[in-house]
Write a protein that holds these residues in place. Structure first.
Motif, PDB file in Angstrom:
ATOM      1  N   VAL A  64      93.470  50.245  50.460  1.00  0.00           N
ATOM      2  CA  VAL A  64      92.863  50.859  51.634  1.00  0.00           C
ATOM      3  C   VAL A  64      93.659  50.439  52.868  1.00  0.00           C
ATOM      4  CG1 VAL A  64      91.254  48.979  52.139  1.00  0.00           C
ATOM      5  CG2 VAL A  64      90.641  51.336  52.773  1.00  0.00           C
ATOM      6  N   ASP A  65      93.620  51.286  53.891  1.00  0.00           N
ATOM      7  CA  ASP A  65      94.230  50.950  55.177  1.00  0.00           C
ATOM      8  C   ASP A  65      93.188  50.277  56.058  1.00  0.00           C
ATOM      9  OD1 ASP A  65      96.803  51.990  54.699  1.00  0.00           O
ATOM     10  OD2 ASP A  65      96.088  54.024  55.089  1.00  0.00           O
ATOM     11  N   MET A  66      93.603  49.240  56.761  1.00  0.00           N
ATOM     12  CA  MET A  66      92.719  48.483  57.640  1.00  0.00           C
ATOM     13  C   MET A  66      93.209  48.589  59.082  1.00  0.00           C
ATOM     14  SD  MET A  66      90.282  46.765  55.962  1.00  0.00           S
ATOM     15  CE  MET A  66      89.909  46.132  54.311  1.00  0.00           C
ATOM     16  N   LEU A  67      92.266  48.830  59.973  1.00  0.00           N
ATOM     17  CA  LEU A  67      92.549  48.790  61.399  1.00  0.00           C
ATOM     18  C   LEU A  67      92.081  47.438  61.928  1.00  0.00           C
ATOM     19  CD1 LEU A  67      93.551  50.349  63.898  1.00  0.00           C
ATOM     20  CD2 LEU A  67      91.181  51.081  64.261  1.00  0.00           C
ATOM     21  N   MET A  68      92.999  46.686  62.530  1.00  0.00           N
ATOM     22  CA  MET A  68      92.688  45.351  63.011  1.00  0.00           C
ATOM     23  C   MET A  68      92.489  45.380  64.523  1.00  0.00           C
ATOM     24  SD  MET A  68      95.355  43.098  60.726  1.00  0.00           S
ATOM     25  CE  MET A  68      96.778  43.862  61.502  1.00  0.00           C
ATOM     26  N   ILE A  69      91.268  45.048  64.944  1.00  0.00           N
ATOM     27  CA  ILE A  69      90.917  45.047  66.356  1.00  0.00           C
ATOM     28  C   ILE A  69      90.819  43.599  66.820  1.00  0.00           C
ATOM     29  CG2 ILE A  69      89.266  45.838  68.078  1.00  0.00           C
ATOM     30  CD1 ILE A  69      88.269  47.852  65.968  1.00  0.00           C
ATOM     31  N   PRO A  70      91.673  43.158  67.740  1.00  0.00           N
ATOM     32  CA  PRO A  70      91.610  41.759  68.201  1.00  0.00           C
ATOM     33  C   PRO A  70      90.246  41.424  68.797  1.00  0.00           C
ATOM     34  CG  PRO A  70      93.644  42.807  68.940  1.00  0.00           C
ATOM     35  CD  PRO A  70      92.783  43.905  68.374  1.00  0.00           C
ATOM     36  N   LYS A  71      89.756  40.228  68.486  1.00  0.00           N
ATOM     37  CA  LYS A  71      88.479  39.788  69.021  1.00  0.00           C
ATOM     38  C   LYS A  71      88.617  39.483  70.512  1.00  0.00           C
ATOM     39  CE  LYS A  71      86.680  37.827  64.712  1.00  0.00           C
ATOM     40  NZ  LYS A  71      86.200  36.603  64.031  1.00  0.00           N
ATOM     41  N   GLU A  72      87.522  39.690  71.240  1.00  0.00           N
ATOM     42  CA  GLU A  72      87.530  39.425  72.674  1.00  0.00           C
ATOM     43  C   GLU A  72      87.833  37.960  72.976  1.00  0.00           C
ATOM     44  OE1 GLU A  72      83.968  40.699  74.516  1.00  0.00           O
ATOM     45  OE2 GLU A  72      84.203  42.813  73.943  1.00  0.00           O
ATOM     46  N   THR A  73      87.256  37.078  72.153  1.00  0.00           N
ATOM     47  CA  THR A  73      87.505  35.641  72.317  1.00  0.00           C
ATOM     48  C   THR A  73      88.208  35.128  71.066  1.00  0.00           C
ATOM     49  OG1 THR A  73      85.492  35.448  73.633  1.00  0.00           O
ATOM     50  CG2 THR A  73      86.482  33.396  72.817  1.00  0.00           C
ATOM     51  N   ILE A 105      87.222  53.718  69.788  1.00  0.00           N
ATOM     52  CA  ILE A 105      87.617  52.401  70.290  1.00  0.00           C
ATOM     53  C   ILE A 105      88.522  52.582  71.491  1.00  0.00           C
ATOM     54  CG2 ILE A 105      88.752  50.218  69.723  1.00  0.00           C
ATOM     55  CD1 ILE A 105      88.145  50.907  66.765  1.00  0.00           C
ATOM     56  N   ASP A 106      88.226  51.893  72.552  1.00  0.00           N
ATOM     57  CA  ASP A 106      89.071  51.912  73.751  1.00  0.00           C
ATOM     58  C   ASP A 106      90.410  51.253  73.424  1.00  0.00           C
ATOM     59  OD1 ASP A 106      90.283  51.394  76.296  1.00  0.00           O
ATOM     60  OD2 ASP A 106      88.304  51.642  77.221  1.00  0.00           O
ATOM     61  N   ASN A 107      91.496  51.916  73.769  1.00  0.00           N
ATOM     62  CA  ASN A 107      92.822  51.389  73.444  1.00  0.00           C
ATOM     63  C   ASN A 107      93.115  50.050  74.099  1.00  0.00           C
ATOM     64  OD1 ASN A 107      93.378  53.521  71.802  1.00  0.00           O
ATOM     65  ND2 ASN A 107      94.673  54.616  73.278  1.00  0.00           N
ATOM     66  N   ARG A 108      92.403  49.721  75.179  1.00  0.00           N
ATOM     67  CA  ARG A 108      92.613  48.416  75.801  1.00  0.00           C
ATOM     68  C   ARG A 108      92.207  47.273  74.868  1.00  0.00           C
ATOM     69  NH1 ARG A 108      89.573  49.483  81.414  1.00  0.00           N
ATOM     70  NH2 ARG A 108      88.169  50.481  79.910  1.00  0.00           N
ATOM     71  N   ASP A 109      91.348  47.577  73.885  1.00  0.00           N
ATOM     72  CA  ASP A 109      90.956  46.543  72.920  1.00  0.00           C
ATOM     73  C   ASP A 109      92.106  46.147  72.004  1.00  0.00           C
ATOM     74  OD1 ASP A 109      88.437  46.653  73.970  1.00  0.00           O
ATOM     75  OD2 ASP A 109      87.631  47.985  72.407  1.00  0.00           O
ATOM     76  N   PHE A 110      93.123  47.008  71.888  1.00  0.00           N
ATOM     77  CA  PHE A 110      94.245  46.717  70.988  1.00  0.00           C
ATOM     78  C   PHE A 110      95.380  45.978  71.684  1.00  0.00           C
ATOM     79  CE2 PHE A 110      92.408  50.644  69.136  1.00  0.00           C
ATOM     80  CZ  PHE A 110      92.119  50.176  67.872  1.00  0.00           C
ATOM     81  N   ILE A 111      95.434  46.022  72.996  1.00  0.00           N
ATOM     82  CA  ILE A 111      96.616  45.506  73.685  1.00  0.00           C
ATOM     83  C   ILE A 111      96.389  44.152  74.324  1.00  0.00           C
ATOM     84  CG2 ILE A 111      97.538  47.805  74.132  1.00  0.00           C
ATOM     85  CD1 ILE A 111      96.393  47.693  76.912  1.00  0.00           C
ATOM     86  N   GLN A 112      95.358  43.441  73.871  1.00  0.00           N
ATOM     87  CA  GLN A 112      95.115  42.100  74.405  1.00  0.00           C
ATOM     88  C   GLN A 112      96.261  41.151  74.086  1.00  0.00           C
ATOM     89  OE1 GLN A 112      91.355  40.806  72.987  1.00  0.00           O
ATOM     90  NE2 GLN A 112      90.197  42.389  74.076  1.00  0.00           N
ATOM     91  N   THR A 113      96.930  41.410  72.974  1.00  0.00           N
ATOM     92  CA  THR A 113      98.038  40.537  72.577  1.00  0.00           C
ATOM     93  C   THR A 113      99.392  41.192  72.785  1.00  0.00           C
ATOM     94  OG1 THR A 113      97.827  41.364  70.315  1.00  0.00           O
ATOM     95  CG2 THR A 113      96.620  39.356  70.858  1.00  0.00           C
ATOM     96  N   SER A 114      99.407  42.321  73.467  1.00  0.00           N
ATOM     97  CA  SER A 114     100.672  43.017  73.699  1.00  0.00           C
ATOM     98  C   SER A 114     101.529  42.266  74.718  1.00  0.00           C
ATOM     99  CB  SER A 114     100.422  44.437  74.203  1.00  0.00           C
ATOM    100  OG  SER A 114     101.646  45.058  74.553  1.00  0.00           O
ATOM    101  N   PRO A 115     102.812  42.020  74.448  1.00  0.00           N
ATOM    102  CA  PRO A 115     103.658  41.301  75.398  1.00  0.00           C
ATOM    103  C   PRO A 115     103.802  42.030  76.726  1.00  0.00           C
ATOM    104  CG  PRO A 115     104.681  41.411  73.219  1.00  0.00           C
ATOM    105  CD  PRO A 115     103.512  42.325  73.199  1.00  0.00           C
TER     106      PRO A 115
END
Length: 389
Positions: A69-78, A130-140
């Motif tokens: 299966v494919d998994m979408l990984m959403i970084p946790k807020e904390t 899902i708001d795309n800002r949730d994915f870019i918390q770890t984006s350089p």
């Protein structure tokens, strides 16, 4: 005769040579060592590195071995704090992402629509936005995590390359959607640890009790024999259950309960061996030289009766594994979510009559093979240490 020839003819060398010639014994020893290494370095090997391999994804529960299966990984807020290596090695580390299994995703510049995974039995399409800002918390490029992507193409490229992971479950998943292989490997820790500590406790108590009775005889021996017979007359599993109820549920209580019920056989063997050699010349020589009784027992007698103790320890190791599995199956041993082969059988035995019988059969096979390996090691040691051979 040179020293090399003497060393080759020493009792230890001869015993080791006989043990190596026993193919079943060597294969069993290798099997146990392999499981011990897997148990020790489990979190470096298994796919689910969370504590107790307890990553629950209910959408993919009870999937067959080989499921992908494919998994979408959403970084946790904390995000969780960084786990030191040795803490991770023994306890794992918490997930820093939320895992969503999906069939497909549609990415816009500002949000992503996830079409969640649906099994063949359930064809109701479920989506999540899902708001795309949730994915870019770890984006350089967006360290603050407050800006969306400039375009849908940029968002799609980033999310598919950084936040999508293809997972294959070699042994499928259990009823809670946990990786079954991870829990099966991690469950070996409990069995091997319980066996080791139980054997250690049984040796400590059994050697002391047997030595006191066999060496001093008289009233001390009568008291020791009476106590051994009382404990021996109580069914082992019943005694373990009683001790567990008295001490409470938990892994530490299992260690103590199993260890306190396995010393009797060690004590009987030690007592019998000491009775047979306490009047020999080297013991009398120790008394004549004024050695204390404890020194005679632990430095002169016990080294000469180690062979039967080693053999019975291998058998006790196998018995401890079975006892722990029985306690966990009854629900009074290792408590969830900690994986144990016995508790895994209990959680999944209802699937035996369904199409997921492997969930209960595989832990049972693991118990059987590990117990068989220790019994074969015990038989090989008995033959190798037999002075008549």
């Amino acid at each position: 005769m040179n020293s090399k020839t003497k060393q080759a003819q020493s009792p230890k060398a001869l015993a080791w040579k006989r043990f190596r010639s026993n193919k079943l014994g060597m294969a069993s020893c290798g099997f146990v060592i392999l499981w011990a290494l897997l148990a020790l370095f489990a979190y470096l090997i298994i796919p689910d590195k969370t504590p107790n391999a307890n990553r629950q994804i209910l959408e993919i529960s009870t999937k067959k071995p080989g499921f992908e299966v494919d998994m979408l990984m959403i970084p946790k807020e904390t995000p969780p704090q960084k786990t030191p290596f040795f803490v991770f090695l023994f306890n794992g580390r918490p997930d820093d992402c939320i895992y969503l299994p999906f069939d497909s995703i549609h990415v816009d510049a500002n949000q992503t629509t996830v079409y969640l995974y649906q099994s063949e039995e359930n064809l109701n399409v479920r989506t999540e936005t899902i708001d795309n800002r949730d994915f870019i918390q770890t984006s350089p490029s967006t360290g603050s995590g407050t800006s969306a992507f400039d375009s849908a193409e940029e968002a799609d490229t980033y999310i598919r390359s950084h936040c999508v992971k293809h997972r294959k479950f070699l042994l499928g998943t259990d009823q809670f959607g946990r990786d079954f292989l991870s829990r099966l490997v991690l469950g070996s820790r409990i069995s091997l640890t319980v066996g080791f500590i139980a054997v250690l406790l049984s040796l400590m108590i059994g050697i002391v009790m047997g030595s006191l009775g066999g060496f001093f005889r008289g009233k001390v021996d009568d008291l020791v024999v009476w106590f051994i017979n009382v404990v021996w007359s109580i069914p082992t599993l019943l005694l373990v259950i009683a001790i567990t109820f008295a001490l409470g549920k938990g892994i530490a209580q299992v260690f103590i309960a199993v260890g306190l019920t396995m010393w009797v056989e060690v004590a009987r063997i030690v007592r019998g061996q000491i009775l047979s050699i306490r009047e020999t010349t080297f013991v009398e020589a120790g008394r004549a030289l004024g050695f204390k009784n404890l020194r005679i027992i632990f430095k002169h007698i016990l080294p000469n009766i180690l062979n039967p103790i080693i053999v019975v320890s291998a058998a006790n190791f196998a018995s401890a594994i079975l006892l722990e599995a029985g306690l966990s199956f009854l629900g009074i041993g290792v408590q969830p979510p900690m994986p144990s082969w016995g508790s895994m059988i209990k959680e999944n035995y209802a699937f035996i009559i369904l199409d997921a019988a492997y969930l209960a059969i595989l832990p049972g096979i693991a118990i059987m093979l590990l117990v068989l390996a220790f019994m074969l090691i015990g038989n090989a040691l008995r033959e190798a240490l037999d002075v008549k051979n």
